[in-house]
Design an enzyme around this catalytic site. Structure first.
Site, PDB file in Angstrom:
ATOM      1  N   SER A 103       0.938  -1.353  -0.063  1.00  0.00           N
ATOM      2  CA  SER A 103       0.002  -0.093   0.493  1.00  0.00           C
ATOM      3  C   SER A 103       1.015   1.478  -0.319  1.00  0.00           C
ATOM      4  O   SER A 103       0.479   2.155  -0.361  1.00  0.00           O
ATOM      5  CB  SER A 103      -1.583   0.319   1.454  1.00  0.00           C
ATOM      6  OG  SER A 103      -0.100  -0.344   3.040  1.00  0.00           O
TER       7      SER A 103
ATOM      8  N   GLY B 119       1.822   2.289  -3.383  1.00  0.00           N
ATOM      9  CA  GLY B 119       0.765   2.963  -4.283  1.00  0.00           C
ATOM     10  C   GLY B 119       0.131   3.812  -3.898  1.00  0.00           C
ATOM     11  O   GLY B 119      -0.074   4.603  -5.250  1.00  0.00           O
TER      12      GLY B 119
ATOM     13  N   ASP C 218       2.069 -19.640 -10.673  1.00  0.00           N
ATOM     14  CA  ASP C 218       2.039 -20.970 -10.745  1.00  0.00           C
ATOM     15  C   ASP C 218       2.710 -21.588 -10.203  1.00  0.00           C
ATOM     16  O   ASP C 218       3.727 -21.358  -9.638  1.00  0.00           O
ATOM     17  CB  ASP C 218       2.791 -21.384 -12.212  1.00  0.00           C
ATOM     18  CG  ASP C 218       1.383 -20.109 -13.238  1.00  0.00           C
ATOM     19  OD1 ASP C 218       0.524 -20.653 -12.725  1.00  0.00           O
ATOM     20  OD2 ASP C 218       2.328 -20.426 -14.224  1.00  0.00           O
TER      21      ASP C 218
ATOM     22  N   THR D 138       9.533 -10.761 -12.377  1.00  0.00           N
ATOM     23  CA  THR D 138       9.628 -10.010 -12.987  1.00  0.00           C
ATOM     24  C   THR D 138       8.871  -8.426 -13.021  1.00  0.00           C
ATOM     25  O   THR D 138       7.159  -9.295 -12.238  1.00  0.00           O
ATOM     26  CB  THR D 138       9.658 -10.223 -14.775  1.00  0.00           C
ATOM     27  OG1 THR D 138      11.030 -10.653 -14.619  1.00  0.00           O
ATOM     28  CG2 THR D 138       9.411  -8.809 -15.680  1.00  0.00           C
TER      29      THR D 138
ATOM     30  N   GLU E  10       6.046  -5.260 -13.963  1.00  0.00           N
ATOM     31  CA  GLU E  10       5.442  -4.596 -14.808  1.00  0.00           C
ATOM     32  C   GLU E  10       5.730  -3.248 -13.937  1.00  0.00           C
ATOM     33  O   GLU E  10       4.105  -3.264 -14.053  1.00  0.00           O
ATOM     34  CB  GLU E  10       5.022  -5.260 -15.606  1.00  0.00           C
ATOM     35  CG  GLU E  10       5.101  -6.379 -16.253  1.00  0.00           C
ATOM     36  CD  GLU E  10       4.375  -7.052 -15.723  1.00  0.00           C
ATOM     37  OE1 GLU E  10       3.439  -7.553 -15.259  1.00  0.00           O
ATOM     38  OE2 GLU E  10       4.322  -9.091 -15.260  1.00  0.00           O
TER      39      GLU E  10
ATOM     40  N   GLN F 146       4.157  -8.161  -1.974  1.00  0.00           N
ATOM     41  CA  GLN F 146       4.064  -8.599  -1.026  1.00  0.00           C
ATOM     42  C   GLN F 146       3.214  -9.920  -1.952  1.00  0.00           C
ATOM     43  O   GLN F 146       3.410  -9.765  -2.825  1.00  0.00           O
ATOM     44  CB  GLN F 146       3.278  -8.537  -0.175  1.00  0.00           C
ATOM     45  CG  GLN F 146       2.556  -7.842  -0.093  1.00  0.00           C
ATOM     46  CD  GLN F 146       0.986  -7.367   0.586  1.00  0.00           C
ATOM     47  OE1 GLN F 146       1.301  -6.769   1.464  1.00  0.00           O
ATOM     48  NE2 GLN F 146       0.258  -5.880   0.421  1.00  0.00           N
TER      49      GLN F 146
END
Length: 192
Positions: free
Chosen positions: A109, A112, A126, A134, A136, A153
């Site tokens: 957070s 963000g 998976d 990686t 983005e 996290q």
């Protein structure tokens, strides 16, 4: 005559707690390197920005071709200023393996609130994913980032049933090569 239909639901996947994450680490079902107990939260594990960022060479990306990237190190002391309107590929400092649960990577957070998004769509790993993550990365305004800063996290979900093929054993898995550098899109390798 009244007919009643009942739908049977399986219990939904559950998020592992700190104690369950520790138990999975002790069993070797979750691997985090380097591991720091202070990064373990109530139901997640904090990961950090690695020392490498990358940007695409071309201004226009083509999903049918190999879009090459330029990789560079984030300066140790002064960090690096990310700019809006530019996609940066980053990487976690931590190498992870997940053999029995589904890992999700979410931004913190506090990250963000600086206007930093750490993934466009690829937050889910998976069962069997064994690598660095990686990232983005995009930003809503210029922001300076530093290597080793907390960036996200990992949350681990239980799975129901057996897995036929773990990700690290899939013949067509495109992100199995272990690397601590960001990896560009391998969309061009898909058959479509």
């Amino acid at each position: 005559m009244t007919v009643c239909f009942f739908k049977i639901y399986q219990s939904p996947p559950m998020i592992l707690t700190d104690q369950q994450i520790l138990a999975e680490i002790e069993k070797g079902a979750i691997v985090i390197e380097p591991y720091d107990r202070s990064c373990l939260g109530t139901n997640s594990y904090d990961v950090h920005l690695g020392k490498y960022l990358a940007t695409y060479r071309d201004e226009v990306l083509d999903s049918r071709k190999h879009n090459e990237i330029d990789t560079f190190e984030i300066p140790e002391e002064e960090g690096f200023v990310l700019q809006p309107g530019r996609l940066y590929l980053g990487v976690t400092q931590e190498y992870t393996e997940t053999h029995a649960t589904v890992p999700f990577l979410e931004g913190k957070s506090s990250v963000g609130r600086l206007g930093i998004d750490i993934h466009a769509t690829a937050g889910k790993g998976d069962v069997g994913f064994c690598n660095y993550w990686t990232l983005e990365i995009s930003v809503s305004m210029p922001v300076r980032v530093y290597r080793h800063m907390p960036i996200g996290q990992l949350i681990y979900f239980t799975v129901q049933g057996d897995v036929a093929t773990l990700y690290n054993r899939k013949e067509n898995a495109k992100y199995n090569e272990r690397t601590d550098k960001p990896v560009e899109s391998m969309m061009w390798k898909n058959n479509w």
